[in-house]
Design a protein around this motif. Structure first.
Motif, PDB file in Angstrom:
ATOM      1  N   ARG A  95     -11.013  54.998  47.203  1.00 48.15           N
ATOM      2  CA  ARG A  95     -10.211  55.783  46.272  1.00 48.15           C
ATOM      3  C   ARG A  95      -9.394  54.887  45.351  1.00 48.15           C
ATOM      4  NH1 ARG A  95      -5.934  60.202  48.401  1.00 48.15           N
ATOM      5  NH2 ARG A  95      -4.587  58.376  48.501  1.00 48.15           N
ATOM      6  N   VAL A  96      -8.893  53.788  45.888  1.00 50.44           N
ATOM      7  CA  VAL A  96      -8.149  52.847  45.053  1.00 50.44           C
ATOM      8  C   VAL A  96      -9.045  52.305  43.942  1.00 50.44           C
ATOM      9  CG1 VAL A  96      -7.116  50.544  45.040  1.00 50.44           C
ATOM     10  CG2 VAL A  96      -6.442  52.199  46.789  1.00 50.44           C
ATOM     11  N   GLU A  97     -10.255  51.918  44.288  1.00 43.70           N
ATOM     12  CA  GLU A  97     -11.195  51.425  43.271  1.00 43.70           C
ATOM     13  C   GLU A  97     -11.493  52.499  42.220  1.00 43.70           C
ATOM     14  OE1 GLU A  97     -14.285  48.143  44.551  1.00 43.70           O
ATOM     15  OE2 GLU A  97     -14.485  49.919  45.826  1.00 43.70           O
ATOM     16  N   ARG A  98     -11.627  53.721  42.673  1.00 40.82           N
ATOM     17  CA  ARG A  98     -12.041  54.808  41.775  1.00 40.82           C
ATOM     18  C   ARG A  98     -10.890  55.299  40.905  1.00 40.82           C
ATOM     19  NH1 ARG A  98     -13.707  57.645  45.547  1.00 40.82           N
ATOM     20  NH2 ARG A  98     -11.959  59.074  45.811  1.00 40.82           N
ATOM     21  N   GLU A  99      -9.706  55.478  41.491  1.00 33.78           N
ATOM     22  CA  GLU A  99      -8.602  56.127  40.779  1.00 33.78           C
ATOM     23  C   GLU A  99      -7.553  55.154  40.258  1.00 33.78           C
ATOM     24  OE1 GLU A  99      -6.995  59.117  43.346  1.00 33.78           O
ATOM     25  OE2 GLU A  99      -8.942  60.093  43.679  1.00 33.78           O
ATOM     26  N   ARG A 100      -7.529  53.931  40.763  1.00 32.44           N
ATOM     27  CA  ARG A 100      -6.592  52.889  40.354  1.00 32.44           C
ATOM     28  C   ARG A 100      -5.139  53.402  40.363  1.00 32.44           C
ATOM     29  NH1 ARG A 100      -9.769  48.759  38.349  1.00 32.44           N
ATOM     30  NH2 ARG A 100      -7.929  47.603  37.662  1.00 32.44           N
ATOM     31  N   PRO A 101      -4.655  53.863  41.511  1.00 34.13           N
ATOM     32  CA  PRO A 101      -3.265  54.329  41.590  1.00 34.13           C
ATOM     33  C   PRO A 101      -2.299  53.169  41.400  1.00 34.13           C
ATOM     34  CG  PRO A 101      -4.205  54.134  43.770  1.00 34.13           C
ATOM     35  CD  PRO A 101      -5.335  53.900  42.812  1.00 34.13           C
ATOM     36  N   ARG A 102      -1.065  53.485  41.080  1.00 32.24           N
ATOM     37  CA  ARG A 102      -0.074  52.447  40.792  1.00 32.24           C
ATOM     38  C   ARG A 102       0.881  52.180  41.949  1.00 32.24           C
ATOM     39  NH1 ARG A 102       1.748  53.680  34.496  1.00 32.24           N
ATOM     40  NH2 ARG A 102      -0.359  53.487  33.579  1.00 32.24           N
ATOM     41  N   ASP A 103       1.011  53.134  42.868  1.00 35.30           N
ATOM     42  CA  ASP A 103       1.959  52.983  43.972  1.00 35.30           C
ATOM     43  C   ASP A 103       1.207  52.762  45.278  1.00 35.30           C
ATOM     44  OD1 ASP A 103       4.089  53.031  45.727  1.00 35.30           O
ATOM     45  OD2 ASP A 103       4.285  55.222  45.708  1.00 35.30           O
ATOM     46  N   PHE A 104       1.368  51.599  45.863  1.00 34.09           N
ATOM     47  CA  PHE A 104       0.669  51.247  47.090  1.00 34.09           C
ATOM     48  C   PHE A 104       1.125  52.096  48.274  1.00 34.09           C
ATOM     49  CE2 PHE A 104       0.134  48.494  50.892  1.00 34.09           C
ATOM     50  CZ  PHE A 104      -1.230  48.300  50.830  1.00 34.09           C
ATOM     51  N   VAL A 105       2.390  52.495  48.291  1.00 35.19           N
ATOM     52  CA  VAL A 105       2.906  53.257  49.432  1.00 35.19           C
ATOM     53  C   VAL A 105       2.220  54.609  49.540  1.00 35.19           C
ATOM     54  CG1 VAL A 105       4.949  54.360  50.429  1.00 35.19           C
ATOM     55  CG2 VAL A 105       5.123  52.058  49.473  1.00 35.19           C
ATOM     56  N   ASN A 106       2.270  55.390  48.471  1.00 30.22           N
ATOM     57  CA  ASN A 106       1.697  56.731  48.522  1.00 30.22           C
ATOM     58  C   ASN A 106       0.176  56.715  48.604  1.00 30.22           C
ATOM     59  OD1 ASN A 106       4.088  58.237  48.492  1.00 30.22           O
ATOM     60  ND2 ASN A 106       4.265  58.049  46.274  1.00 30.22           N
ATOM     61  N   ALA A 107      -0.451  55.759  47.928  1.00 30.21           N
ATOM     62  CA  ALA A 107      -1.913  55.748  47.864  1.00 30.21           C
ATOM     63  C   ALA A 107      -2.562  55.178  49.117  1.00 30.21           C
ATOM     64  CB  ALA A 107      -2.375  54.949  46.648  1.00 30.21           C
ATOM     65  N   VAL A 108      -1.895  54.232  49.775  1.00 32.17           N
ATOM     66  CA  VAL A 108      -2.540  53.514  50.870  1.00 32.17           C
ATOM     67  C   VAL A 108      -1.663  53.457  52.122  1.00 32.17           C
ATOM     68  CG1 VAL A 108      -3.583  51.325  51.596  1.00 32.17           C
ATOM     69  CG2 VAL A 108      -3.823  52.097  49.219  1.00 32.17           C
ATOM     70  N   ALA A 109      -0.493  52.843  52.000  1.00 31.56           N
ATOM     71  CA  ALA A 109       0.314  52.511  53.179  1.00 31.56           C
ATOM     72  C   ALA A 109       0.734  53.729  53.983  1.00 31.56           C
ATOM     73  CB  ALA A 109       1.541  51.702  52.761  1.00 31.56           C
ATOM     74  N   ALA A 110       1.089  54.816  53.316  1.00 32.89           N
ATOM     75  CA  ALA A 110       1.492  56.026  54.034  1.00 32.89           C
ATOM     76  C   ALA A 110       0.295  56.835  54.498  1.00 32.89           C
ATOM     77  CB  ALA A 110       2.391  56.884  53.151  1.00 32.89           C
ATOM     78  N   GLU A 111      -0.776  56.793  53.746  1.00 30.66           N
ATOM     79  CA  GLU A 111      -1.943  57.616  54.061  1.00 30.66           C
ATOM     80  C   GLU A 111      -2.661  57.156  55.326  1.00 30.66           C
ATOM     81  OE1 GLU A 111      -3.858  60.338  52.608  1.00 30.66           O
ATOM     82  OE2 GLU A 111      -1.817  60.760  51.951  1.00 30.66           O
ATOM     83  N   LEU A 112      -2.820  55.851  55.499  1.00 32.34           N
ATOM     84  CA  LEU A 112      -3.596  55.352  56.638  1.00 32.34           C
ATOM     85  C   LEU A 112      -3.017  55.805  57.973  1.00 32.34           C
ATOM     86  CD1 LEU A 112      -5.909  53.597  57.787  1.00 32.34           C
ATOM     87  CD2 LEU A 112      -4.310  51.678  57.742  1.00 32.34           C
ATOM     88  N   PRO A 113      -1.760  55.489  58.306  1.00 32.46           N
ATOM     89  CA  PRO A 113      -1.274  55.889  59.632  1.00 32.46           C
ATOM     90  C   PRO A 113      -1.184  57.395  59.810  1.00 32.46           C
ATOM     91  CG  PRO A 113       0.512  54.963  58.313  1.00 32.46           C
ATOM     92  CD  PRO A 113      -0.756  54.698  57.564  1.00 32.46           C
ATOM     93  N   PHE A 114      -0.879  58.133  58.732  1.00 35.89           N
ATOM     94  CA  PHE A 114      -0.798  59.589  58.856  1.00 35.89           C
ATOM     95  C   PHE A 114      -2.157  60.180  59.195  1.00 35.89           C
ATOM     96  CE2 PHE A 114      -1.034  63.852  56.919  1.00 35.89           C
ATOM     97  CZ  PHE A 114      -0.083  64.486  57.700  1.00 35.89           C
TER      98      PHE A 114
END
Length: 464
Positions: free
Chosen positions: A183-202
């Motif tokens: 998703r990061v490659e496809r959508e190129r989000p700007r905030d690492f917390v919301n896009a990746v860091a919070a999503e994985l453990p949840f």
């Protein structure tokens, strides 16, 4: 939602999360043998008073936690050099604020963690201590229990973590990390917390528990409402504007999980909720209220702490390019060490408190005397920068060995149940991210919450 600016580090933890935060720890072998003894009057070696503290250092003042990080680090370094733990708080006429002794040295934090019969968790490990009515209504989090109740609940939880479940969790971590980087490659989000860091453990915790997809967004909203002001000193007018919001969020979330528990008792599935409500340990299994409290602990602690560690790690590897190059040059060799050094350096949970069960001399028979009923606060971040344990503790060094950090706590019965899970999540995510997007980096300073409880990253701009 009651808050206060008194107590351990002036944390204004809401009642909603006072029983739901957790830490645990990679227990170090470094420690000092403590002794429990009631000494006659006149022989007391008492911890330092306010007059003995470094000038201008007050861990009970919310203003301290708004200071720049280097200033706070320097203050803790001074506190570690004192001959006895400094005392803070204890405002006259305020019954809720009896003050606390700050345990800032590695050895002292380990001792308090590994002597649970002396340093009690039952009165509450957060500040303020959770109100009695809140604990009766929502149930006790494991972090606020002492043996034998703590040991009994922990045995039930351990029984539920079967090899089959753990194997599936590892597969879920790999699959989720791959999907997030896609998703990061496809959508190129700007905030690492919301896009990746919070999503994985949840996602991983919801998959592990067996939370249906249609309930997850609603549960995440409640988690955010319940934990958004943990450890943050807020103006009175803002606290009064949303009374009880965190409690209502916690009640809704626990209600959802309790309903799922009742359903799983009737029709068990291959998930952690089913295992917890059907596991039979000494004739006991988790009740609906205990299940809700455990789930709150997993979400507020497991999601928040891993999220913050992941975000801090990306920034640390950005601002230390030499360490980043070393890691990317041989992920297999350095990834485990990098994860532990990220946790040590950033220490996602700043502190927890304990209450003295008996009079106790810290560090041995000649150590400072702590009295029964007094409070101590364990400052994990300070312990993780103790110069007597870590050479050049301010340096970020992914090859540091040994690394007896207390980023998951100081050992003992409250060692973090999720330490292995957090390490796995970090290693898998970083491997996926840096293998596919080796230029991934932060492009600005992390937005940090002004908290004395956790080292929370609200947002982190990134690019690749």
């Amino acid at each position: 939602m009651g808050t206060t600016a008194s107590g351990a580090g002036a944390t204004t933890t809401s009642d909603a999360t006072a029983g739901a935060a957790a830490t645990g720890g990679s227990g170090s072998a470094v420690g000092r043998s403590g002794s429990t003894d009631v000494h006659p009057a006149g022989t007391d070696v008492r911890p330092g008073s306010a007059a003995d503290r470094p000038t201008g250092v007050d861990l009970a003042d919310p203003a301290f936690w708004r200071l720049p990080a280097p200033a706070r680090a320097a203050a803790f370094a001074e506190l570690r050099r004192l001959p006895a733990p400094a005392r803070f708080g204890g405002a006259p006429g305020r019954r809720a604020d009896q003050g606390f002794h700050a345990l800032v040295r590695h050895a002292d934090v380990v001792e308090a963690s590994r002597t649970p019969g002396v340093f009690l968790s039952g009165p509450g490990v957060t500040t303020p201590e959770p109100a009695r009515w809140v604990r009766l209504l929502f149930g006790d989090s494991m972090v606020n229990l002492d043996d034998p109740r703590h040991a009994q609940l922990r045995r039930i939880v351990f029984r539920a973590f079967t090899p089959r479940l753990l194997s599936r969790v590892e597969e879920d971590i790999r699959r989720t990390a791959t999907e997030l980087v896609d998703r990061v490659e496809r959508e190129r989000p700007r905030d690492f917390v919301n896009a990746v860091a919070a999503e994985l453990p949840f996602r991983v915790i919801c998959d592990m528990m067996g939370i249906p997809a249609e309930l997850r967004r609603a549960i995440l909203d409640q988690v955010n409402h319940a934990s958004e002001h943990t450890g943050v000193a807020r103006p009175l007018r803002e606290r009064l504007r949303t009374p009880g919001r965190g409690l209502r969020a916690l009640a809704r979330m626990q209600g959802m999980v309790a309903a799922l528990g009742r359903e799983r008792r009737r029709r068990p599935a291959d998930d952690l909720i089913s295992a917890l409500v059907t596991a039979d340990v000494d004739g006991r299994r988790l009740t609906g209220r205990e299940l809700g409290a455990f789930f709150s602990l997993l979400l507020v602690a497991g999601v928040e702490t891993t999220r913050n560690a992941l975000a801090h790690g990306l920034h640390l590897l950005t601002v230390h390019p030499g360490q980043r190059a070393l890691l990317l040059g041989d992920l297999d060799r350095h990834l485990g060490g990098a994860v532990d050094e990220i946790v040590r350096h950033s220490t996602p949970i700043i502190q927890f408190r304990r209450t003295l069960a008996v009079d106790h001399r810290l560090g041995g028979p000649d150590g400072p005397l702590l009295r029964a009923g007094e409070k101590v606060v364990l400052y994990y971040g300070s312990a993780n920068h103790d110069e007597t344990v870590f050479a050049d503790p301010a340096a970020f060094d992914i090859t540091r060995t040994p690394n007896p950090h207390l980023g998951f706590g100081g050992g003992g019965p409250h060692y973090c149940l999720g330490a292995h899970l957090a390490r796995q999540e970090m290693k898998v995510l970083y491997r996926e991210l840096f293998t596919r997007l080796p230029e991934a980096r932060s492009v600005g300073e992390p937005d940090l919450a002004p908290s004395s409880f956790d080292h929370r990253v609200r947002a982190l701009p990134f690019a690749f």
